[in-house]
Design a protein around this motif. Structure first.
Motif, PDB file in Angstrom:
ATOM      1  N   VAL A  32       0.806  -1.217   0.149  1.00  0.00           N
ATOM      2  CA  VAL A  32       0.118  -0.002   0.013  1.00  0.00           C
ATOM      3  C   VAL A  32       0.853   1.198   0.047  1.00  0.00           C
ATOM      4  N   ILE A  33       0.746   2.146  -1.224  1.00  0.00           N
ATOM      5  CA  ILE A  33       1.620   3.169  -1.167  1.00  0.00           C
ATOM      6  C   ILE A  33       0.665   4.618  -0.895  1.00  0.00           C
ATOM      7  N   LEU A  34       1.061   5.342   0.277  1.00  0.00           N
ATOM      8  CA  LEU A  34       0.187   6.273   0.650  1.00  0.00           C
ATOM      9  C   LEU A  34       1.156   7.527   0.291  1.00  0.00           C
ATOM     10  N   SER A  35       0.551   8.476  -0.803  1.00  0.00           N
ATOM     11  CA  SER A  35       1.118   9.494  -1.282  1.00  0.00           C
ATOM     12  C   SER A  35       0.278  10.787  -1.252  1.00  0.00           C
ATOM     13  N   GLN A  36       0.706  11.794  -1.753  1.00  0.00           N
ATOM     14  CA  GLN A  36       0.464  13.224  -1.768  1.00  0.00           C
ATOM     15  C   GLN A  36      -0.147  13.537  -0.434  1.00  0.00           C
ATOM     16  N   LEU A  37       0.804  13.222   0.715  1.00  0.00           N
ATOM     17  CA  LEU A  37       0.476  13.434   1.965  1.00  0.00           C
ATOM     18  C   LEU A  37       0.451  15.025   2.419  1.00  0.00           C
ATOM     19  N   THR A  38      -1.032  15.399   2.844  1.00  0.00           N
ATOM     20  CA  THR A  38      -1.066  16.742   3.191  1.00  0.00           C
ATOM     21  C   THR A  38      -1.565  16.900   4.655  1.00  0.00           C
ATOM     22  N   PRO A  39      -0.486  17.169   5.649  1.00  0.00           N
ATOM     23  CA  PRO A  39      -1.161  17.076   6.950  1.00  0.00           C
ATOM     24  C   PRO A  39      -1.957  18.198   7.291  1.00  0.00           C
ATOM     25  N   TYR A  40      -2.868  18.166   8.198  1.00  0.00           N
ATOM     26  CA  TYR A  40      -3.624  19.219   8.863  1.00  0.00           C
ATOM     27  C   TYR A  40      -3.712  19.300  10.240  1.00  0.00           C
ATOM     28  N   SER A  41      -2.665  18.306  11.104  1.00  0.00           N
ATOM     29  CA  SER A  41      -2.307  18.172  12.235  1.00  0.00           C
ATOM     30  C   SER A  41      -1.178  17.452  12.539  1.00  0.00           C
ATOM     31  N   ILE A  42      -0.794  17.341  13.914  1.00  0.00           N
ATOM     32  CA  ILE A  42       0.453  16.678  13.972  1.00  0.00           C
ATOM     33  C   ILE A  42       0.314  15.314  13.461  1.00  0.00           C
ATOM     34  N   THR A  43      -0.581  14.602  13.683  1.00  0.00           N
ATOM     35  CA  THR A  43      -0.872  13.152  13.533  1.00  0.00           C
ATOM     36  C   THR A  43      -2.065  12.904  12.424  1.00  0.00           C
ATOM     37  N   LYS A  44      -2.797  13.813  11.748  1.00  0.00           N
ATOM     38  CA  LYS A  44      -3.523  13.328  10.845  1.00  0.00           C
ATOM     39  C   LYS A  44      -3.120  14.168   9.226  1.00  0.00           C
ATOM     40  N   ALA A  45      -3.668  13.535   8.275  1.00  0.00           N
ATOM     41  CA  ALA A  45      -3.277  13.984   6.870  1.00  0.00           C
ATOM     42  C   ALA A  45      -4.167  13.600   5.954  1.00  0.00           C
ATOM     43  N   THR A  46      -4.454  14.154   4.810  1.00  0.00           N
ATOM     44  CA  THR A  46      -5.182  13.636   3.704  1.00  0.00           C
ATOM     45  C   THR A  46      -4.267  13.091   2.867  1.00  0.00           C
ATOM     46  N   GLY A  47      -4.521  12.093   1.993  1.00  0.00           N
ATOM     47  CA  GLY A  47      -3.592  11.320   1.133  1.00  0.00           C
ATOM     48  C   GLY A  47      -4.182  10.637   0.090  1.00  0.00           C
ATOM     49  N   HIS A  48      -3.531  10.019  -0.610  1.00  0.00           N
ATOM     50  CA  HIS A  48      -3.767   9.050  -1.866  1.00  0.00           C
ATOM     51  C   HIS A  48      -3.378   7.966  -1.704  1.00  0.00           C
ATOM     52  N   LEU A  49      -4.119   6.960  -1.639  1.00  0.00           N
ATOM     53  CA  LEU A  49      -3.835   5.390  -1.569  1.00  0.00           C
ATOM     54  C   LEU A  49      -3.984   4.499  -2.899  1.00  0.00           C
ATOM     55  N   ARG A  50      -2.894   3.874  -2.823  1.00  0.00           N
ATOM     56  CA  ARG A  50      -2.874   2.882  -4.020  1.00  0.00           C
ATOM     57  C   ARG A  50      -2.300   1.480  -3.348  1.00  0.00           C
ATOM     58  N   VAL A  51      -3.172   0.497  -3.911  1.00  0.00           N
ATOM     59  CA  VAL A  51      -2.833  -0.840  -3.518  1.00  0.00           C
ATOM     60  C   VAL A  51      -2.321  -1.567  -4.542  1.00  0.00           C
ATOM     61  N   HIS A  52      -1.245  -2.385  -4.361  1.00  0.00           N
ATOM     62  CA  HIS A  52      -0.432  -3.059  -5.176  1.00  0.00           C
ATOM     63  C   HIS A  52      -0.177  -4.590  -5.014  1.00  0.00           C
ATOM     64  N   SER A  53      -0.482  -5.590  -5.732  1.00  0.00           N
ATOM     65  CA  SER A  53      -0.280  -6.770  -5.377  1.00  0.00           C
ATOM     66  C   SER A  53       1.011  -6.996  -5.435  1.00  0.00           C
TER      67      SER A  53
END
Length: 399
Positions: A191-212
């Motif tokens: 699972v690759i989590l990219s485009q990380l955009t944090p809005y607090s110390i521990t939380k962020a929005t992001g784009h998730l992609r799953v690869h077998s």
């Protein structure tokens, strides 16, 4: 652990094709020894967990390693087999004496060594930094892969992370944008989590992609997601709701705001809920500052730009020099990644670019700016929300 030595010096790897009866016979005939500390270890051949070696309870190994869960052992085996299928040169649990470290896997790829650390349990920030910089100083690139069970989804595109997990982030090969890598042994998938955009110390929005597992090569894992992220493309629809959350949060949450920042709002005769609409935007490199954007960008507006006369040029160095003591005194905090390039000044410059787009500033020379108008100080929440919506349309055009 999956590797041990017999009392006769024979190296035993449990990734090799052993029959249980063969190992049982070997266990009866030989003692097993840890290759690192030379202490006795037990061969465990239970029906539930993957077969493995373990130090006896009364004896700890000299290498600083955490106990291995069944998830960790299974993940390590699958990653070993995945790399072996690509014909790569792999070492299972090698002891790097000079570093006093033992990565899960050591891989040689295109004349470069990579230490694969599959992490199912938590590490302290100090431990992670020590291991990471130990590898880097030895010319080895560490690749931290988090166990899939560590991925905590809060919503469709929002996630939460510990500080430790943030520190495992890496850069894209041709970009400064960070991403996180997870692996699920149960699903046999990355699972690759990219485009990380944090809005607090521990939380962020992001784009998730799953690869077998078979669909990715080691080279692709090194490079990160195949398509470089478009700036803030995944956060536009949800960012207005994040700004609303900051505006509607209960006053008790303001207790967590550093004293000097609370005093700043008091001096403006407003609560933090009425932060300027020009603040709180996920501008480029904002992730290099851990403090939420609505607070550090408000500081720039109130404590720096508000004191700049309209029409009088100022140099970026003035802002940088004023901002640095806030970091030194921990009133604002950096997010320092061991393997992500970038200095907090890049976040400041990107925010000034945003202020140019909304015509609060103009660019008159290299790192020289001029203020065109005064900052918006909303008097009511409806007024603030309306201004946020107006600027959101500009944000769409900007990105």
């Amino acid at each position: 652990m999956l590797v041990a030595q017999t009392s006769l010096g024979l190296r035993i790897s449990l990734v090799s094709r052993w029959q249980k009866c063969e190992l049982q016979r070997l266990r009866q005939e030989q003692l097993f020894i840890c290759p690192v500390c030379q202490g006795p270890v037990q061969l465990r051949l239970g029906p539930i967990r993957k077969w493995h070696f373990a130090h006896k309870k009364e004896r700890a190994c000299q290498v600083d390693i955490e106990p291995e869960s069944a998830d960790h052992i299974r993940g390590k085996v699958l990653l070993f087999q995945w790399l072996a299928a690509q014909g790569l040169r792999i070492y299972l649990e090698p002891y790097l004496k000079r570093l006093n470290q033992r990565p899960d896997l050591l891989v040689k790829h295109e004349e470069q060594f990579y230490a694969i650390e599959y992490q199912a349990s938590s590490l302290s920030e100090e431990q992670l930094r020590k291991r990471t910089f130990g590898y880097l100083n030895a010319g080895i690139t560490p690749i931290w892969i988090l166990a899939g069970k560590r991925l905590k989804r809060q919503g469709r595109s929002t996630f939460s992370f510990s500080r430790f997990e943030w520190l495992t982030a890496r850069n894209y090969q041709h970009s400064d944008s960070p991403f996180l890598t997870y692996f699920s042994p149960l699903d046999k998938a990355f699972v690759i989590l990219s485009q990380l955009t944090p809005y607090s110390i521990t939380k962020a929005t992001g784009h998730l992609r799953v690869h077998s597992l078979p669909s990715l090569t080691f080279q692709q894992v090194l490079q990160g997601p195949a398509i470089p992220p478009q700036r803030s493309s995944t956060v536009n629809p949800s960012w207005l709701s994040i700004k609303k959350h900051w505006r509607y949060q209960h006053p008790r949450n303001h207790l967590r705001i550093p004293y000097s920042i609370k005093q700043m709002f008091l001096n403006q005769h407003i609560s933090p809920n009425l932060y300027p609409p020009e603040a709180g935007w996920p501008t480029d490199f904002h992730y290099l500052i851990e403090t939420p954007t609505y607070l550090w960008q408000s500081w720039i507006l109130f404590e720096f730009l508000q004191h700049q006369p309209i029409g009088k040029p100022f140099h970026f160095r003035l802002l940088s020099n004023a901002f640095k003591p806030m970091l030194t005194n921990q009133q604002l905090k950096q997010r320092v990644f061991p393997q992500v390039n970038g200095h907090y000044s890049a976040a400041l410059l990107a925010y000034l670019d945003w202020l140019i787009k909304i015509e609060l500033l103009s660019h008159v020379d290299q790192q020289v700016y001029v203020k065109n108008k005064e900052i918006t100080i909303p008097l009511t929440l409806p007024h603030a929300l309306k201004k946020d919506e107006q600027l959101m349309s500009t944000w769409h055009a900007y990105n």
